[in-house]
Structure formats: structure tokens, C-alpha cells
Scaffold this motif. Structure first.
Motif, PDB file in Angstrom:
ATOM      1  N   ARG A   1     104.480  44.592  39.330  1.00  0.00           N
ATOM      2  CA  ARG A   1     104.322  45.745  38.454  1.00  0.00           C
ATOM      3  C   ARG A   1     105.647  46.034  37.755  1.00  0.00           C
TER       4      ARG A   1
ATOM      5  N   PHE B   1     108.181  48.754  35.815  1.00  0.00           N
ATOM      6  CA  PHE B   1     108.540  50.170  35.793  1.00  0.00           C
ATOM      7  C   PHE B   1     109.637  50.376  34.758  1.00  0.00           C
TER       8      PHE B   1
ATOM      9  N   GLU C   1     105.670  53.692  36.187  1.00  0.00           N
ATOM     10  CA  GLU C   1     105.004  52.387  36.149  1.00  0.00           C
ATOM     11  C   GLU C   1     104.415  52.137  34.764  1.00  0.00           C
TER      12      GLU C   1
ATOM     13  N   GLY D   1      99.578  51.477  40.383  1.00  0.00           N
ATOM     14  CA  GLY D   1     101.035  51.444  40.493  1.00  0.00           C
ATOM     15  C   GLY D   1     101.581  52.209  41.674  1.00  0.00           C
TER      16      GLY D   1
ATOM     17  N   SER E   1     106.775  54.914  44.661  1.00  0.00           N
ATOM     18  CA  SER E   1     105.950  55.306  43.512  1.00  0.00           C
ATOM     19  C   SER E   1     104.654  55.972  44.002  1.00  0.00           C
TER      20      SER E   1
END
Length: 297
Positions: free
Chosen positions: A127, A129, A157, A261, A288
Motif C-alpha cells: 500500500r 501512503f 493511504e 489501508g 494506520s
């Protein structure tokens, strides 16, 4: 003449009602004989009535918030009440970051730009960010070494995305369509550049209450289209400043993956901030969280 039942929706009931009506006349016969031409015509009438009844029933249901089942119908109805469906929201984390600069970096300050991409893994899926804004710090001494110390960086994210559009005489009030399913509308920033030859720009803010909006207010309006994309509209010269032909609308936002995310705990920078030879280290203050998907009907 027999009283007609107009409440039926299914084909068989409609056909039987037509037969009941024909029993009370003498002009047509064989309507109750399945192999006759008259019976075929009754079938056609019943089918046509059935389709029209179902269509009318469905259209009527979709016109009211309590009975609508299609999301775009609910969105359309909600628009008349001034409600914009909630977009997806980026999961957010907080980190500290220390950068020991490369020997070739001589500035006494360092900026972590908002479009700088960090990477993390959530359930073995990579992912991206990005910082929620630009962060700038001065050089300081960390553990006896000259370094740049960033604290409480908020990472969101997703990836920063920019949409731009040149205003013509046909769209001085917009719309500018954000063709991305993952738009986090809380991250939207809107600037209007004067022209391609004049880089001067003005920031426009989201109009949340039209009571304070005048003909010169630099505001934009946000709404969801029936295709699920969000669009930005501008004033008409009465409720908000109207754009000029040749203006360039620049919309910056984060395109995210919503709840997917959540749960990232370790973040790293795949590229340098100060050049080759720098050394970065950091710690995660909060994993997160608070990412969620687009509001459903």
C-alpha cells in the motif's frame, strides 16, 4: 360493462382480467380458446400491460427515499436535500522520521513534500501512503549527528492525484469530474489558475452554507453523479464567483483504497530526500486506521 381490476402486476392475473372483460361483450369470440388468434392477441396485451405495470411500479419506487433500491436513485434524491454521500476515506497513521542528509546536501532546512510516497504492507498487500501536507524542519543535532527530525507526520493511504481542466464558454460553472472511484473528498484542494500564460492562482474552498456566499465568493460545490464519480461545480455569478474563459481548474486529491489501508505498522521511503548517501530512520506512533469505504445506499 364489467369493472376492470387494475391492481394486478403478474401476467396470468392480467390475462384473466382481460378474459373476464371479454365475457361481457358479443363482438369477439374464441378468446378463451388457446389456439385461436384472439387468444394470441390477449397474450400480447397481457405481456405489454405486465411490462408497463412493472416499469411504472419500479419507477415509482425509485422516486422515493424509503423505497428506492438503486444507489444512483438514492443519490439523486439526497441531492435535492443538500446531502452528498460520503466518499471513501484514507486510513491514516502517525510516524516520526529522522533524516541524516547526504554529504552533498547543504541546506539548513528540509521539506517532506505532500506527494512523497511511503510504502507499507497490509495483509501482504503493498500500500502507498503520502503525507497529509508539506512538512518542513530545520537541521538539528540528533544523537550527536546533524540531521532533520520530523515528528508527528500524518500519513494517508493512497496516492495524490491531480485533475486539471481549461474553462471554456460552455463550462464557466463546471463541472470538473473526478474520474476515480477512490476519491477521498476530505483531501480535495481546488486552485484556479488565471490562464496558460499567467500562473497566478487562487484557492477555492468548499461551500457548505450558501447563506454566506456572495457573487464574488471563491467557492466550489461538490456532488456525486449518477455514475458514482464526484464532480466539482462553481458559482454562477450569484451564488459564488463564476470562472472566466481560459481559467485552468487544478484539483488535487488523494485516491485511496478505503478500509483496505487499515493496519499498516511499518513504513519506509523508497526514494531519497537529500540525495545518495542519506540515512533515514523512523518509528510508528500509531498504525494506520479510520479508513473506510464509500457510503452505500
Amino acid at each position: 360493462m364489467a369493472v376492470k381490476n387494475v391492481t394486478e402486476l403478474d401476467f396470468t392475473s392480467i390475462k384473466n382480467n382481460l378474459k373476464t372483460f371479454l365475457k361481457n361483450q358479443d363482438e369477439f369470440a374464441d378468446y378463451n380458446f388457446e389456439a385461436s388468434g384472439m387468444s394470441t392477441l390477449i397474450d400480447l396485451l397481457a405481456y405489454n400491460t405486465h411490462y408497463n405495470a412493472v416499469l411504472a411500479h419500479m419507477v415509482s419506487n425509485e422516486a422515493f427515499l424509503d423505497s428506492a433500491v438503486r444507489r444512483n436513485s438514492v443519490v439523486s434524491i439526497a441531492k435535492t436535500m443538500g446531502y452528498t454521500p460520503r466518499s471513501a476515506r484514507s486510513a491514516k497513521a502517525t510516524i516520526d522520521l529522522t533524516v541524516v542528509p547526504a554529504s552533498t546536501y547543504t541546506s539548513t532546512s528540509l521539506t517532506l513534500p505532500k506527494d512523497k510516497t511511503f510504502q507499507a504492507s497490509v495483509d501482504n498487500v503493498a500500500r502507498d501512503f503520502v503525507p497529509d501536507k508539506d512538512y518542513t524542519v530545520a537541521k538539528t543535532i540528533v544523537d550527536g549527528v546533524a540531521a532533520f527530525r520530523f515528528t508527528d507526520i500524518v500519513l494517508a493511504e493512497g496516492l495524490r492525484t491531480t485533475t486539471s481542466e481549461v474553462i471554456s464558454s460552455q463550462n464557466r460553472s463546471g463541472p470538473v469530474v473526478l474520474e476515480n472511484d477512490g476519491v477521498d473528498t476530505t483531501s480535495i484542494t481546488v486552485k484556479v489558475q488565471t490562464s496558460t500564460t499567467n500562473a497566478a492562482s487562487e484557492v477555492y474552498s468548499l461551500a457548505e452554507d450558501t447563506l454566506d456566499v456572495t457573487s464574488t465568493s471563491k467557492v466550489y460545490y461538490l456532488e456525486e453523479r449518477t455514475d458514482g464519480y464526484y464532480q466539482i461545480n462553481f458559482g454562477d455569478g450569484v451564488l459564488g464567483k463564476q470562472l472566466e474563459v481560459g481559467n485552468i481548474v487544478i484539483v488535487d486529491y488523494i485516491a485511496c483504497n478505503g478500509a483496505a489501508g487499515n493496519g499498516a505498522r511499518q513504513f519506509f521511503l523508497p526514494t531519497n530526500l537529500t540525495g545518495l548517501g542519506e540515512n533515514t530512520s523512523g518509528s510508528t506512533k500509531s498504525a494506520s486506521a479510520s479508513g473506510f469505504n464509500k457510503e452505500t445506499a
